[in-house]
Design a protein around this motif. Structure first.
Motif, PDB file in Angstrom:
ATOM      1  N   HIS A 213      37.219  29.454  35.233  1.00  0.00           N
ATOM      2  CA  HIS A 213      35.721  30.025  34.844  1.00  0.00           C
ATOM      3  C   HIS A 213      35.827  29.873  33.284  1.00  0.00           C
ATOM      4  O   HIS A 213      36.809  30.176  32.228  1.00  0.00           O
ATOM      5  CB  HIS A 213      36.184  31.296  34.786  1.00  0.00           C
ATOM      6  N   GLY A 233      36.908  35.380  41.574  1.00  0.00           N
ATOM      7  CA  GLY A 233      35.305  35.666  40.356  1.00  0.00           C
ATOM      8  C   GLY A 233      35.299  36.657  39.065  1.00  0.00           C
ATOM      9  O   GLY A 233      36.040  37.068  39.106  1.00  0.00           O
ATOM     10  N   THR A 238      30.652  32.949  38.814  1.00  0.00           N
ATOM     11  CA  THR A 238      30.752  32.056  39.548  1.00  0.00           C
ATOM     12  C   THR A 238      31.860  32.455  40.981  1.00  0.00           C
ATOM     13  O   THR A 238      32.870  33.205  40.133  1.00  0.00           O
ATOM     14  CB  THR A 238      31.605  30.699  39.312  1.00  0.00           C
ATOM     15  N   ILE A 239      31.982  32.440  41.909  1.00  0.00           N
ATOM     16  CA  ILE A 239      33.623  32.184  42.739  1.00  0.00           C
ATOM     17  C   ILE A 239      34.403  30.925  42.570  1.00  0.00           C
ATOM     18  O   ILE A 239      33.863  30.463  43.515  1.00  0.00           O
ATOM     19  CB  ILE A 239      32.810  33.147  44.037  1.00  0.00           C
ATOM     20  N   VAL A 281      30.039  38.669  38.590  1.00  0.00           N
ATOM     21  CA  VAL A 281      30.720  39.090  40.145  1.00  0.00           C
ATOM     22  C   VAL A 281      31.787  40.308  39.086  1.00  0.00           C
ATOM     23  O   VAL A 281      32.447  40.468  38.475  1.00  0.00           O
ATOM     24  CB  VAL A 281      31.235  38.016  40.578  1.00  0.00           C
ATOM     25  N   LEU A 284      34.707  41.633  45.222  1.00  0.00           N
ATOM     26  CA  LEU A 284      35.564  40.487  46.128  1.00  0.00           C
ATOM     27  C   LEU A 284      36.408  41.610  46.936  1.00  0.00           C
ATOM     28  O   LEU A 284      36.974  42.613  47.272  1.00  0.00           O
ATOM     29  CB  LEU A 284      36.448  39.525  45.579  1.00  0.00           C
ATOM     30  N   SER A 295      31.001  39.524  48.438  1.00  0.00           N
ATOM     31  CA  SER A 295      31.011  39.981  47.439  1.00  0.00           C
ATOM     32  C   SER A 295      30.415  40.085  46.568  1.00  0.00           C
ATOM     33  O   SER A 295      28.799  40.273  47.508  1.00  0.00           O
ATOM     34  CB  SER A 295      30.964  38.002  46.652  1.00  0.00           C
ATOM     35  N   GLY A 297      27.482  41.783  43.170  1.00  0.00           N
ATOM     36  CA  GLY A 297      27.592  41.411  41.357  1.00  0.00           C
ATOM     37  C   GLY A 297      26.718  41.957  40.829  1.00  0.00           C
ATOM     38  O   GLY A 297      26.100  43.145  41.986  1.00  0.00           O
TER      39      GLY A 297
END
Length: 432
Positions: A213, A233, A238-239, A281, A284, A295, A297
């Motif tokens: 990340h 996340g 990004t995941i 994000v 989750l 997910s 966000g």
């Protein structure tokens, strides 16, 4: 042909109310009985449909959580229900304290009692608000808490004291333990540095880190089907899926556009990041069977992903509004067809069908922003908490109505004998 055991497995609060509840069930669930009789629908499928009909009719109740003087000025920031008995609700507080409620009991005043409490500012509590709490998945003998003071603490709920802690070199955004782990006892903690740190409960040390990340790893979830697969996340939109047994980078980056391999390769050459959301994000959640990942966000979009292929299911959920840049806790129903998703949206809770995106209910009761919701698979209850310092209990409308049945309705359902006075006898006479 259906047998008597089938009806005993129906998710009804009590057998004596079954006649009353059957009259109130949705028409499509009742029609399923004929399909079961004809062999077109299995017993388990019909029970799942009835559970869905019940789970999508929640309404707020008058049950309240006991408020001690020490926690009256704070609010719940994160909560978790033990997965063994579904009885103890663990709550992290905004003042750094921790509280445990017994949701299956009530005091003389009708309140849900506190069975464990460490107020903020006391020895053992966190210095800042608690960002994440979780029960040990195997039993309720341990629980963990974390916050922005770079401490991940392990607690003994019987003594309400920390028995161990991990001091990390970064602020902790979120942590999670695998619900199915049998070969490891790892806690995955997401740091504001972007690293995911794996802490081992057995050795009391940090084993290794997952790098990938570009900003804080804000939310962590272990897969419920594979004890070595982890989903994370981040604030970098990004995941990522990881295999903790592998020393290389992440297994997969989820792509919101389901781009072709050629497009993905071109992005890598141009160093364009593959994103899952248009903003950070914030939540989750795996379905109970682990086949799907949800997910959410800060862009206000709820997405459904195939956890095996990583593809975006492209479900069109209605527009969702959020005010929280911090994590939001959503919940998924259990053993229902279709599954239902409970998602906070400002001061409301929205209820969606998982695979159609249909909005089936809107729960209004909070006065300010809702931080999260917890689903109880045993009795279909919901527990929600928000910045208005309220913790609300939601029950299916059918169960609430059965608790308020008048006495004459009870006699229609279950005939009872009237009590006789002390001077009455069993003799009768036509002349009287």
């Amino acid at each position: 042909m259906m047998n008597s055991e089938f009806f005993q497995n129906l998710p009804l609060p009590e057998l004596k109310w079954s006649k009353f509840i059957t009259k109130q069930c949705r028409l499509d669930a009742i029609r399923g009985l004929e399909k079961v009789r004809q062999g077109r629908l299995s017993n388990s499928q019909y029970i799942s449909r009835v559970k869905t009909s019940i789970a999508e009719t929640h309404m707020v109740t008058d049950r309240i959580f006991q408020q001690k003087e020490q926690i009256g000025s704070s609010h719940v920031t994160h909560a978790d229900l033990d997965s063994v008995d579904n009885q103890y609700l663990l709550c992290g507080m905004s003042d750094g304290g921790v509280a445990i409620y017994d949701v299956n009991s009530q005091t003389a005043d009708g309140e849900i009692p506190i069975v464990g409490l460490v107020p903020g500012g006391r020895r053992g509590s966190h210095k800042n608000k608690v960002d994440c709490v979780q029960w040990y998945p195997a039993d309720a003998g341990l629980f963990t808490t974390s916050c922005q003071d770079d401490r991940l603490k392990v607690w003994d709920p019987n003594r309400m004291k920390p028995v161990d802690q991990f001091k990390l070199d970064c602020k902790i955004c979120h942590h999670h333990m695998s619900p199915v782990a049998s070969k490891h006892s790892l806690i995955a903690a997401g740091g504001d540095s972007g690293d995911v740190i794996l802490c081992d409960l057995r050795t009391g040390s940090c084993t290794h880190r997952l790098h990938g990340h570009q900003d804080a790893a804000s939310v962590i979830q272990w897969a419920p089907r594979n004890q070595h697969i982890l989903a994370t996340g981040g604030r970098d939109q990004t995941i990522r899926f990881w295999d903790v047994r592998s020393s290389r980078g992440c297994l997969q980056l989820l792509d919101m556009d389901n781009a072709s391999p050629e497009v993905v390769h071109m992005r890598k050459r141009r160093k364009i990041l593959t994103v899952a959301h248009r903003s950070r994000v914030t939540s989750l959640c795996f379905t109970r069977d682990g086949l799907w990942l949800l997910s959410f966000g800060y862009d206000g979009e709820l997405k459904l992903w195939n956890s095996s292929t990583g593809e975006n299911a492209m479900i069109e959920f209605s527009e969702i509004y959020t005010e929280l840049k911090n994590n939001v806790k959503m919940a998924v129903s259990y053993q229902t067809t279709p599954d239902l998703v409970y998602l906070p949206s400002k001061s409301r809770i929205l209820v969606y069908e998982l695979f159609s995106g249909k909005l089936v209910n809107v729960l209004n009761g909070h006065l300010m922003t809702v931080n999260g919701v917890v689903y109880n698979p045993r009795n279909y209850d919901l527990y929600s908490y928000g910045t208005d310092r309220n913790c609300l209990v939601w029950k299916p409308r059918l169960f609430v109505e059965t608790q308020n049945i008048e006495e004459d309705e009870i006699e229609d359902i279950v005939p009872t004998k009237k009590a006789k006075g002390p001077t009455c006898d069993d003799w009768s006479s036509d002349e009287d």
